[in-house]
Design a protein around this motif. Structure first.
Motif: not given
Length: 195
Positions: A150-153
């Motif tokens: 969800d954080a783009g990692t």
């Protein structure tokens, strides 16, 4: 050793009584039987690992004939491997009873499949079973693979499927299994000994 005169005469009298009894026909008959052949003389020895728990005891399995044609009936003796570092030739009661497991009528020897809603199992070939497993794994991985969280990692993980590994596998097999499953992105991995 000190022997008194009385003890010496007792020993001599006992020896004379024994030889006299033998001379009168009370001696055991001469053993004329030939030596028995060793039951494992013409057997093929195969090393294996016990299938029951996660200890990984070594086995020696003995078979006669061509094991490729009929492995179930050709194995006639199983014992612990004295050269194995884990059990050094000893087996627990379950391991000692493996020959009964091999010759059991209820032992599953081929893959079976039960369709959804069906009450009957149908026999599959090994190729069909492996192809079905591979197809289902690919479909599930394509549908649920996560490239990022969800954080783009970037995470590259596959959380919808897990792998249950064999507890009697060697370290090398375990390493190859881990590399294969981790390369697919699967994180849920456990092994049979924990169940």
């Amino acid at each position: 050793m000190q022997v008194s005169r009385r003890q010496f005469f007792k020993i001599c009298a006992g020896g004379m009584a024994g030889t006299t009894a033998a001379a009168l026909g009370f001696a055991p008959a001469a053993a004329l039987a030939e030596t028995r052949n060793y039951k494992l003389l013409h057997a093929r020895e195969t090393r294996n690992t016990c299938t029951y728990c996660s200890v990984g005891c070594g086995l020696l399995m003995y078979s006669l004939g061509d094991g490729a044609k009929n492995a179930k009936s050709s194995i006639f003796h199983i014992e612990g491997d004295p050269d194995h570092p884990v059990n050094r030739g000893a087996l627990c009661p379950k391991g000692a009873g493996l020959i009964d497991y091999i010759h059991s009528e209820g032992r599953l020897q081929y893959p079976e499949y039960r369709a959804p809603g069906s009450d009957k199992w149908q026999r599959l070939s090994w190729d069909d079973a492996l192809n079905r497993i591979a197809k289902l794994m690919k479909e599930d991985r394509d549908a649920h693979f996560q490239h990022t969280n969800d954080a783009g990692t970037v995470v590259n993980r596959w959380l919808s499927t897990g792998m249950l590994c064999g507890s009697a596998a060697s370290n090398e097999t375990g390493l190859l299994t881990q590399k294969f499953i981790r390369s697919l992105g699967m994180l849920g991995i456990d092994q049979v000994a924990r169940i």
